[in-house]
Structure formats: C-alpha cells, structure tokens
Design a protein around this motif. Structure first.
Motif, mmCIF file in Angstrom:
data_model
loop_
_atom_site.group_PDB
_atom_site.id
_atom_site.type_symbol
_atom_site.label_atom_id
_atom_site.label_comp_id
_atom_site.label_asym_id
_atom_site.label_seq_id
_atom_site.Cartn_x
_atom_site.Cartn_y
_atom_site.Cartn_z
ATOM 1 N N SER A 20 0.814 -1.098 0.023
ATOM 2 C CA SER A 20 -0.058 -0.055 0.055
ATOM 3 C C SER A 20 0.737 1.323 0.211
ATOM 4 C CB SER A 20 -0.847 -0.043 1.190
ATOM 5 O OG SER A 20 -0.382 0.214 2.506
ATOM 6 N N ILE A 21 0.279 2.208 -0.698
ATOM 7 C CA ILE A 21 1.083 3.574 -0.664
ATOM 8 C C ILE A 21 0.009 4.609 -0.244
ATOM 9 C CG2 ILE A 21 1.838 5.414 -1.968
ATOM 10 C CD1 ILE A 21 3.240 3.240 -3.714
ATOM 11 N N ASP A 22 0.105 5.405 1.006
ATOM 12 C CA ASP A 22 -0.593 6.386 1.408
ATOM 13 C C ASP A 22 -0.624 7.547 0.489
ATOM 14 O OD1 ASP A 22 -2.251 8.172 2.927
ATOM 15 O OD2 ASP A 22 -1.273 7.640 4.765
ATOM 16 N N LEU A 23 -1.777 8.085 -0.030
ATOM 17 C CA LEU A 23 -2.032 8.957 -0.924
ATOM 18 C C LEU A 23 -2.498 10.407 -0.352
ATOM 19 C CD1 LEU A 23 -3.416 7.337 -3.987
ATOM 20 C CD2 LEU A 23 -0.970 7.717 -3.467
ATOM 21 N N GLY A 24 -2.636 10.471 0.926
ATOM 22 C CA GLY A 24 -3.225 11.402 1.721
ATOM 23 C C GLY A 24 -2.383 12.385 2.769
ATOM 24 N N ALA A 60 -6.523 11.613 27.840
ATOM 25 C CA ALA A 60 -6.429 12.821 27.068
ATOM 26 C C ALA A 60 -7.579 12.785 25.888
ATOM 27 C CB ALA A 60 -5.000 13.008 26.565
ATOM 28 N N ASN A 61 -8.097 13.823 25.587
ATOM 29 C CA ASN A 61 -9.006 13.793 24.550
ATOM 30 C C ASN A 61 -8.801 15.161 23.381
ATOM 31 O OD1 ASN A 61 -10.587 16.125 25.744
ATOM 32 N ND2 ASN A 61 -11.646 14.427 26.760
ATOM 33 N N ASP A 62 -9.465 15.231 22.403
ATOM 34 C CA ASP A 62 -9.122 16.053 21.424
ATOM 35 C C ASP A 62 -10.331 16.977 20.986
ATOM 36 O OD1 ASP A 62 -6.430 14.896 19.918
ATOM 37 O OD2 ASP A 62 -7.636 13.374 20.963
ATOM 38 N N MET A 63 -10.292 18.099 20.170
ATOM 39 C CA MET A 63 -11.501 18.644 19.445
ATOM 40 C C MET A 63 -10.680 19.142 18.280
ATOM 41 S SD MET A 63 -13.969 21.718 20.667
ATOM 42 C CE MET A 63 -12.568 23.032 20.657
ATOM 43 N N ILE A 64 -11.518 18.816 17.173
ATOM 44 C CA ILE A 64 -11.000 19.554 15.847
ATOM 45 C C ILE A 64 -11.995 20.451 15.262
ATOM 46 C CG2 ILE A 64 -9.259 17.745 15.250
ATOM 47 C CD1 ILE A 64 -11.480 16.614 13.202
ATOM 48 N N THR A 65 -11.976 21.338 14.528
ATOM 49 C CA THR A 65 -12.734 22.232 13.699
ATOM 50 C C THR A 65 -12.110 22.255 12.278
ATOM 51 O OG1 THR A 65 -11.803 24.317 14.086
ATOM 52 C CG2 THR A 65 -13.475 23.704 15.456
ATOM 53 N N THR A 66 -12.730 22.077 11.567
ATOM 54 C CA THR A 66 -12.293 22.072 9.947
ATOM 55 C C THR A 66 -13.326 22.295 8.868
ATOM 56 O OG1 THR A 66 -11.031 20.760 8.512
ATOM 57 C CG2 THR A 66 -12.614 19.610 9.625
ATOM 58 N N GLY A 67 -12.771 22.739 7.797
ATOM 59 C CA GLY A 67 -13.652 23.026 6.745
ATOM 60 C C GLY A 67 -13.447 21.680 6.153
ATOM 61 N N THR A 68 -14.519 21.258 5.161
ATOM 62 C CA THR A 68 -14.533 20.068 4.469
ATOM 63 C C THR A 68 -13.672 19.801 3.210
ATOM 64 O OG1 THR A 68 -16.432 20.508 3.257
ATOM 65 C CG2 THR A 68 -16.717 19.427 5.266
ATOM 66 N N HIS A 69 -12.952 20.998 2.865
ATOM 67 C CA HIS A 69 -12.049 21.121 1.814
ATOM 68 C C HIS A 69 -10.584 21.647 1.985
ATOM 69 C CE1 HIS A 69 -15.519 20.945 -1.353
ATOM 70 N NE2 HIS A 69 -15.951 21.197 -0.256
ATOM 71 N N VAL A 70 -10.106 20.850 3.103
ATOM 72 C CA VAL A 70 -8.827 20.946 3.633
ATOM 73 C C VAL A 70 -7.926 19.674 3.595
ATOM 74 C CG1 VAL A 70 -9.513 23.085 4.960
ATOM 75 C CG2 VAL A 70 -9.312 20.940 6.010
ATOM 76 N N GLY A 71 -6.759 19.954 3.500
ATOM 77 C CA GLY A 71 -5.874 18.764 3.299
ATOM 78 C C GLY A 71 -6.297 17.980 2.090
ATOM 79 N N THR A 72 -5.957 16.654 1.850
ATOM 80 C CA THR A 72 -6.471 15.758 0.862
ATOM 81 C C THR A 72 -7.918 15.772 1.197
ATOM 82 O OG1 THR A 72 -4.206 14.823 0.721
ATOM 83 C CG2 THR A 72 -5.945 13.530 -0.245
ATOM 84 N N HIS A 73 -8.710 15.905 -0.225
ATOM 85 C CA HIS A 73 -10.212 15.958 0.193
ATOM 86 C C HIS A 73 -10.854 15.834 -1.023
ATOM 87 C CE1 HIS A 73 -9.128 19.964 -0.963
ATOM 88 N NE2 HIS A 73 -10.413 20.051 -1.521
ATOM 89 N N ILE A 74 -12.211 15.249 -1.083
ATOM 90 C CA ILE A 74 -13.001 15.143 -2.162
ATOM 91 C C ILE A 74 -13.917 15.946 -2.348
ATOM 92 C CG2 ILE A 74 -14.513 13.428 -0.922
ATOM 93 C CD1 ILE A 74 -14.534 11.853 -3.843
ATOM 94 N N ASP A 75 -14.244 16.640 -3.732
ATOM 95 C CA ASP A 75 -15.491 17.365 -3.938
ATOM 96 C C ASP A 75 -16.653 16.645 -4.245
ATOM 97 O OD1 ASP A 75 -13.611 19.534 -3.481
ATOM 98 O OD2 ASP A 75 -13.412 19.707 -5.709
ATOM 99 N N ALA A 76 -17.590 16.830 -3.644
ATOM 100 C CA ALA A 76 -18.905 16.119 -3.793
ATOM 101 C C ALA A 76 -19.325 17.052 -5.036
ATOM 102 C CB ALA A 76 -19.861 16.320 -2.638
ATOM 103 N N SER A 265 -15.242 16.249 1.729
ATOM 104 C CA SER A 265 -14.883 15.514 2.897
ATOM 105 C C SER A 265 -13.479 15.322 2.784
ATOM 106 C CB SER A 265 -15.649 14.124 2.864
ATOM 107 O OG SER A 265 -15.028 13.251 3.859
ATOM 108 N N PRO A 266 -12.536 15.549 3.967
ATOM 109 C CA PRO A 266 -11.258 14.922 3.964
ATOM 110 C C PRO A 266 -11.278 13.620 3.809
ATOM 111 C CG PRO A 266 -11.676 16.460 6.014
ATOM 112 C CD PRO A 266 -13.130 16.229 5.365
ATOM 113 N N VAL A 267 -10.099 13.050 3.099
ATOM 114 C CA VAL A 267 -10.187 11.574 2.705
ATOM 115 C C VAL A 267 -8.783 11.344 2.978
ATOM 116 C CG1 VAL A 267 -12.264 11.631 1.294
ATOM 117 C CG2 VAL A 267 -10.010 12.272 0.304
#
Length: 276
Positions: A20-24, A60-76, A265-267
């Motif tokens: 496997s090769i990670d593309l993200g 420990a725990n986390d919180m994230i906020t993000t747009g859906t078109h950041v990092g490696t992502h797919i356009d619906a 969505s980020p992918v």
C-alpha cells in the motif's frame, strides 16, 4: 475448504499480502489550504494529568474544527454550480435551503474500490515540478499515458502528478498566489470526461491550472467534471511516493466521511496492489 462456502478471491489476495501507498496528507494545524475554506484546527481540551482517577490513570482527548475542503479531500457534486444549476440540472439555490445538500452531498458518494491510474506528467516532461500556471495539455496526458503503458477507461480514477505536491511543506507557495499552480484546463478535463472516468485527482490545491495571480477566479475544469459530467475531484493528493514506486495502475481505495449534505470531505486514499 468447504465447497459450500468457497473462499473469497479478494480475501485470498489480501492474505497473501498487499502493498500500500498512502496518498493522503497529514492533517496539521497551519497546513496550506485554499483561502476560500475554513482552516483545520486541532487542540487538546483535556491532557494527561488534568484529571487523575483514583487508580492513578488519566485520559486525554481532542477537539477539531475544519472545513471539508482542507488537506487531501474529495469534492462532492454539490460543491460547484454553473448558471444556477448543479449536476443533473438541480437548482443550486433551492437545494441549499436548510443548510444541507440532500441530493448531491458527500453522503451520496459510494466508497471507491476502483482501478487507479497515475499519469506522472512531471516525470514524462523530465522535470521535478511543472512551473506555476503551466497548463497540462491533452497532448501531455496522452503522451504520459503512452509512456507509462496505461490506458484511461470508463470507471477509472485518474491521478495527475505535476510535481507541485513536493511544495506542500512550503506552505503559502503551494497555494500558488502570484506564481499560479500547474494543472489541467478545460480541454484536459473534457478529455477525462470523454473517457468516462469516475473521479480525477491531482497533487495541487485546486486540481486544475490556476493562472499566475489569478487565484480561484476561474475554474472551468470543475464545471466540466462536477457539473456537466458528475465526475468527482480529489485535491491535495500526495503522489510523490506513488511516482517513485513506478505504479502506473493499481487498486484505488477512498471512503469519504459520511457527512449528510456536505459539499466535500477530508479523505485518506490508498493505492494497493498484490505483494510481489
């Protein structure tokens, strides 16, 4: 083996071994992204030691906020409209009433397990990275495919490497701005659509060519693919490892987050093949 329950052929391949090769891209606060979208942010509201249980353990725990078109992502298909219409003639304004795109949102994208094809245009042109604003032509795509010994067919996921992804760690230069960003234009997108691809992706911020100083003012390839042909777009892929490995075709796996009504969505896509 019980003949009544024959072993699944795919499972047999997996058990023999899969490469496997990670593309993200790794999601990090401050990573480069389009200025049109909310940024990714990660923080720890609780850290170890903030609350210690009677037995001495803590969590420990986390919180994230993000747009859906950041990092490696797919356009619906809901991401882009043209003259008031989305893919299939859906009224773009009416579809957004209520704050969710029920018909064409990212939740309608089925998990992808498809033939993937890498078109390493930068490699074909003999450069580490195409220049900012360079338009990848139909001739480039065809010559790259011929050199790699692959064909682009119906249902494929086609990934186009310009080499620009090697600039991701530089931050703002990756986004382009004054330099522009290499990528296909309207003609290249039409070429992909004519071959009936299921999705197309690239190692750049907006998939298609961005003119120097032009930003995201005009995105004709998005119109051709998303609106006119219902072809998904994957952006900000990491294609360096795939190109270095020389994989021209492979099994492509991608699963979007199942966010009802979202425009993207980020992918974390993977390229897979049987171990050799």
């Amino acid at each position: 083996m019980n003949d009544a329950h024959p072993k699944d052929a795919l499972l047999e391949v997996v058990q023999r071994g899969v490469e496997s090769i990670d593309l993200g891209r790794q999601l990090r606060t401050g990573m480069p992204q389009s200025p049109n979208h909310p940024q990714f942010w990660h923080t720890l509201p609780r850290r170890h030691g903030d609350m210690v249980r009677a037995d001495g353990s803590s969590a420990a725990n986390d919180m994230i906020t993000t747009g859906t078109h950041v990092g490696t992502h797919i356009d619906a298909l809901a991401h882009v409209s043209f003259q008031g219409k989305m893919h299939g003639g859906v009224d773009a304004v009416a579809a957004g009433v209520g704050g969710k795109y029920e018909e064409l949102g990212v939740h309608t994208i089925e998990p992808m397990v498809r033939r993937g094809v890498l078109l390493d245009v930068a490699g074909h042109l003999g450069v580490d990275c195409c220049e900012g604003g360079y338009e990848i032509t139909v001739a480039d795509l065809e010559a790259t495919a011929e050199r790699a010994g692959v064909t682009v067919g119906a249902g494929d996921v086609v990934l186009i490497r310009s080499g620009w992804g090697s600039r991701f760690a530089e931050g703002a230069p990756y986004v382009g701005g004054p330099s522009g960003v290499p990528g296909v234009g309207e003609a290249g997108a039409t070429w992909l659509a004519e071959r009936g691809v299921h999705a197309a992706g690239a190692d750049t911020i907006a998939f298609e060519r961005l003119a120097p100083g032009g930003g995201h003012a005009l995105l004709p390839a998005h119109r051709v693919l998303l609106v006119e042909h219902g072809i998904y777009i994957v952006e900000a892929l990491d294609l360096e490892g795939l190109a270095a490995a020389g994989w021209g075709e492979f099994t492509f796996v991608l699963v979007p987050l199942n966010i009802f009504g979202a425009t993207g969505s980020p992918v974390r896509p993977l390229a897979l093949r049987a171990a050799r």
